[in-house]
Design a protein around this motif. Structure first.
Motif, PDB file in Angstrom:
ATOM      1  N   SER A   1       0.936  -1.044  -0.025  1.00 56.10           N
ATOM      2  CA  SER A   1      -0.195  -0.066  -0.100  1.00 56.10           C
ATOM      3  C   SER A   1       0.910   1.254  -0.031  1.00 56.10           C
ATOM      4  CB  SER A   1      -0.857  -0.029   1.036  1.00 56.10           C
ATOM      5  OG  SER A   1      -0.325   0.353   2.234  1.00 56.10           O
TER       6      SER A   1
ATOM      7  N   PHE B   1       0.613   5.584   0.462  1.00 55.68           N
ATOM      8  CA  PHE B   1      -0.020   6.695   0.739  1.00 55.68           C
ATOM      9  C   PHE B   1      -0.863   7.379  -0.434  1.00 55.68           C
ATOM     10  CE2 PHE B   1       3.446   7.200   4.436  1.00 55.68           C
ATOM     11  CZ  PHE B   1       2.426   6.543   5.160  1.00 55.68           C
TER      12      PHE B   1
ATOM     13  N   TYR C   1       8.725   5.366   4.839  1.00 60.72           N
ATOM     14  CA  TYR C   1       7.465   6.211   5.566  1.00 60.72           C
ATOM     15  C   TYR C   1       7.571   7.431   4.434  1.00 60.72           C
ATOM     16  CZ  TYR C   1       9.560   4.628   9.746  1.00 60.72           C
ATOM     17  OH  TYR C   1       9.931   3.772  10.831  1.00 60.72           O
ATOM     18  N   THR C   2       8.163   7.763   3.434  1.00 57.85           N
ATOM     19  CA  THR C   2       7.913   8.858   2.862  1.00 57.85           C
ATOM     20  C   THR C   2       6.793   8.948   1.877  1.00 57.85           C
ATOM     21  OG1 THR C   2       9.498   8.476   1.144  1.00 57.85           O
ATOM     22  CG2 THR C   2      10.286  10.012   2.680  1.00 57.85           C
TER      23      THR C   2
ATOM     24  N   PRO D   1       3.684   3.482   3.852  1.00 59.29           N
ATOM     25  CA  PRO D   1       3.705   3.015   5.074  1.00 59.29           C
ATOM     26  C   PRO D   1       4.935   2.422   5.384  1.00 59.29           C
ATOM     27  CG  PRO D   1       1.778   2.238   4.210  1.00 59.29           C
ATOM     28  CD  PRO D   1       2.507   2.732   3.248  1.00 59.29           C
ATOM     29  N   GLY D   2       5.453   2.699   6.868  1.00 60.41           N
ATOM     30  CA  GLY D   2       6.733   1.767   7.151  1.00 60.41           C
ATOM     31  C   GLY D   2       7.138   0.584   6.766  1.00 60.41           C
ATOM     32  N   TYR D   3       6.084  -0.342   6.701  1.00 55.96           N
ATOM     33  CA  TYR D   3       6.433  -1.685   6.479  1.00 55.96           C
ATOM     34  C   TYR D   3       6.848  -1.972   4.906  1.00 55.96           C
ATOM     35  CZ  TYR D   3       1.931  -2.419   4.092  1.00 55.96           C
ATOM     36  OH  TYR D   3       0.777  -2.446   3.141  1.00 55.96           O
TER      37      TYR D   3
ATOM     38  N   GLU E   1       6.143   6.638  13.989  1.00 58.52           N
ATOM     39  CA  GLU E   1       5.814   6.781  12.758  1.00 58.52           C
ATOM     40  C   GLU E   1       5.037   7.936  12.609  1.00 58.52           C
ATOM     41  OE1 GLU E   1       5.204   3.545  10.288  1.00 58.52           O
ATOM     42  OE2 GLU E   1       6.488   2.171  11.497  1.00 58.52           O
TER      43      GLU E   1
ATOM     44  N   THR F   1       6.918  11.160  12.747  1.00 61.80           N
ATOM     45  CA  THR F   1       7.883  11.320  11.925  1.00 61.80           C
ATOM     46  C   THR F   1       7.273  11.675  10.617  1.00 61.80           C
ATOM     47  OG1 THR F   1       9.290   9.581  12.985  1.00 61.80           O
ATOM     48  CG2 THR F   1       9.725  10.470  10.453  1.00 61.80           C
ATOM     49  N   LYS F   2       6.081  11.203  10.191  1.00 61.44           N
ATOM     50  CA  LYS F   2       5.452  11.401   8.913  1.00 61.44           C
ATOM     51  C   LYS F   2       4.694  12.728   9.237  1.00 61.44           C
ATOM     52  CE  LYS F   2       2.761   9.650   5.688  1.00 61.44           C
ATOM     53  NZ  LYS F   2       3.902  10.427   5.078  1.00 61.44           N
TER      54      LYS F   2
ATOM     55  N   GLU G   1       7.455  15.395   8.493  1.00 61.96           N
ATOM     56  CA  GLU G   1       7.920  15.404   7.445  1.00 61.96           C
ATOM     57  C   GLU G   1       7.225  16.238   6.294  1.00 61.96           C
ATOM     58  OE1 GLU G   1       9.139  11.448   6.215  1.00 61.96           O
ATOM     59  OE2 GLU G   1      10.943  11.560   7.438  1.00 61.96           O
ATOM     60  N   ASN G   2       5.829  16.106   6.482  1.00 63.10           N
ATOM     61  CA  ASN G   2       4.966  16.311   5.566  1.00 63.10           C
ATOM     62  C   ASN G   2       4.218  17.961   5.890  1.00 63.10           C
ATOM     63  OD1 ASN G   2       4.724  14.336   3.495  1.00 63.10           O
ATOM     64  ND2 ASN G   2       4.591  13.243   5.112  1.00 63.10           N
TER      65      ASN G   2
ATOM     66  N   GLU H   1      -1.935   5.277  10.503  1.00 62.68           N
ATOM     67  CA  GLU H   1      -0.871   4.268  11.120  1.00 62.68           C
ATOM     68  C   GLU H   1      -1.401   3.338  12.002  1.00 62.68           C
ATOM     69  OE1 GLU H   1       2.190   4.275  10.452  1.00 62.68           O
ATOM     70  OE2 GLU H   1       2.409   6.037   9.077  1.00 62.68           O
TER      71      GLU H   1
ATOM     72  N   GLN I   1      -2.933   0.821   9.557  1.00 66.66           N
ATOM     73  CA  GLN I   1      -1.872   0.400   8.710  1.00 66.66           C
ATOM     74  C   GLN I   1      -1.411  -0.820   9.556  1.00 66.66           C
ATOM     75  OE1 GLN I   1      -1.229   0.422   5.409  1.00 66.66           O
ATOM     76  NE2 GLN I   1      -1.402   2.581   5.867  1.00 66.66           N
TER      77      GLN I   1
ATOM     78  N   ARG J   1      -3.737  -3.899   9.732  1.00 64.96           N
ATOM     79  CA  ARG J   1      -3.800  -4.648   8.410  1.00 64.96           C
ATOM     80  C   ARG J   1      -2.474  -5.523   8.418  1.00 64.96           C
ATOM     81  NH1 ARG J   1      -4.623   0.039   4.531  1.00 64.96           N
ATOM     82  NH2 ARG J   1      -6.300   0.542   6.122  1.00 64.96           N
ATOM     83  N   LYS J   2      -1.450  -4.840   8.687  1.00 65.04           N
ATOM     84  CA  LYS J   2      -0.202  -5.650   8.592  1.00 65.04           C
ATOM     85  C   LYS J   2      -0.165  -6.874   9.579  1.00 65.04           C
ATOM     86  CE  LYS J   2       3.492  -6.400   6.413  1.00 65.04           C
ATOM     87  NZ  LYS J   2       4.642  -6.385   6.960  1.00 65.04           N
TER      88      LYS J   2
END
Lengths: 284, 169
Positions: A232, A234, A266-267, A270-272, B43, B46-47, B50-51, B72, B75, B78-79
């Motif tokens: 996935s 963003f 992360y940019t 998602p991190g994973y 996370e 950080t996110k 950054e944005n 997050e 997410q 889900r993971k």
């Protein structure tokens, strides 16, 4: 009390971990530190004097940092160009393993000195900051009632990988990782035109149409990756991919001579999903 | 090298630091695990930093941060679907409840944890975080009627689960 209120009581009683504040402080500080580096990269040539000063200051301020430096040429084709500095440092705060590349024998020693200083200064700074964070973290552990035995030294690792090299161009990446709340990795890309002594940007390797070319390829490849439901990204309003910003976007040149644009963890996803790489086109 | 915080960054960081316990509980409600909840927090921070340049209106910062945090969290679910399907058996110690109420309260909480993540999010924001419907709508970027209908559905489901449990007892 009804069941919902009971559930709420349970929710309210969730314990707050002792290191929450520290994790938050680190996350905030980490971003600051990233931002500084971003500013730093495009100013490659202009900051030589400044970085030189930082480098010298580092050596003077911190004698443990100016340790034995080994220059071991790597065997094979790249031996002509690359050497590296290697060192290992252990303390109760951190374990450091570092290999920093340097270029040599290009026939242009001015260029070599300039680039090698730049790389060294920058990497020294990054490692100093990582050490500082480790120190702060250790302090936090001790202050919140942990003992030295509870504290595992932070492992700071820096290594490099040569992505492409011929007698005109070299492309390599330096990867730094440190284990704190979770493993954290950062990469620094260098693409250098040895003949003209300049750092290459996307405009140089893809031509004037670099943005259109990159945007099209990346969008297409993201769509392709999304087809797998485990993946996935963003969406745009969440800060996902919305076109490359400018020619200074991170990239490297792979063995086949393709320009590969890299988005850190992360940019845009998602991190994973980890680091995302997109091969754009053969460089010009 | 001096680095100056922009005003929006300052507001965001201050907000996060001030409300860290509250925000952590939201993160924990997705993770059901201390370390994972900390990762989610990290996370999200950080996110968001950054944005942050996307933020044009300061009043919008907290809503925006909540959205990132919840994303997050979702997410993460889900993971890690398989891992967190049976919460609250091993992480009892993550809650500080009196012994006498412990089982009862955790049991009620686990019913909520078994709701679908999206429905659960709304229940948590509405009843545990005491947010208004339109606040929740802004965070989730859906209209208020959607929030209302999901909330209603969630409550119905909860009622049924609670009743079923009582019968079994």
């Amino acid at each position: 009390m009804n069941k919902l209120q009971k559930a709420k009581k349970a929710y309210e009683s969730i314990n707050i971990p002792k290191n929450l504040n520290q994790v938050i402080e680190n996350a905030c500080a980490r971003n600051r530190y990233k931002k500084e580096n971003k500013k730093y990269v495009p100013a490659f040539v202009g900051t030589l004097a400044a970085t030189f000063a930082v480098f010298v200051a580092l050596i003077n301020v911190n004698p443990s940092f100016s340790r034995a430096v080994e220059n071991i040429p790597i065997l094979g084709e790249v031996a002509k160009i690359f050497t590296f500095t290697e060192y290992h440092e252990e303390s109760d705060t951190n374990l450091i393993d570092v290999r920093i590349p340097a270029i040599a024998n290009t026939g242009n020693s001015d260029l070599e000195n300039r680039i090698n200083y730049e790389i060294r200064a920058k990497m020294n700074e990054i490692i100093e900051e990582a050490k500082q964070r480790a120190k702060e973290y250790q302090k936090a552990v001790l202050e919140t009632g942990g003992s030295l035995e509870d504290y595992h030294p932070i492992v700071i690792n820096m290594d490099y990988e040569i992505k492409y090299s011929d007698n005109k161009i070299i492309s390599f990446v330096i990867t730094k990782s440190e284990t704190l709340a979770s493993a954290y990795t950062e990469q620094y890309f260098y693409n250098i035109d040895i003949q003209n002594g300049k750092e290459l940007n996307l405009r140089d390797v893809l031509g004037e149409n670099f943005k259109q070319l990159a945007d099209e390829q990346i969008t297409k490849q993201i769509e392709e990756r999304k087809k797998n439901s485990d993946n996935s990204f963003f969406d745009e309003e969440m800060g996902g991919f919305s076109g490359i910003k400018n020619e200074y976007q991170d990239f490297y040149i792979d063995k086949q001579g393709n320009v590969v644009i890299v988005y850190p963890k992360y940019t845009i996803a998602p991190g994973y999903m980890g680091i995302q790489e997109f091969s754009i086109a053969h460089f010009i | 090298m001096l680095w100056v915080l922009t005003r929006t960054e300052e507001i965001l960081i201050e907000y996060i630091k001030k409300n860290q316990k509250k925000l952590y509980k939201v993160a924990y409600s997705y993770a059901n695990d201390e370390e994972a909840a900390l990762d989610i927090m990290q996370e999200a921070i950080t996110k968001s930093l950054e944005n942050i340049s996307q933020i044009k209106n300061e009043n919008y910062i907290t809503t925006w941060f909540y959205r990132i945090l919840i994303n997050e969290g979702l997410q993460y679910i889900r993971k890690n679907k398989r891992i967190i399907e049976c919460p609250l058996t091993e992480n009892e110690r993550d809650f500080s409840l009196d012994v006498e109420n412990r089982i009862e309260y955790l049991d009620a909480y686990s019913v909520i944890q078994n709701l679908k993540p999206k429905v659960r999010t709304i229940i948590i924001l509405r009843y545990f975080e005491n947010m208004k419907i339109d606040e929740i709508a802004k965070i989730l970027k859906v209209n208020t009627n959607t929030v209302k209908s999901r909330l209603y559905k969630g409550l119905q489901e909860l009622k049924e689960c609670f009743e079923r449990r009582e019968k079994n007892e």
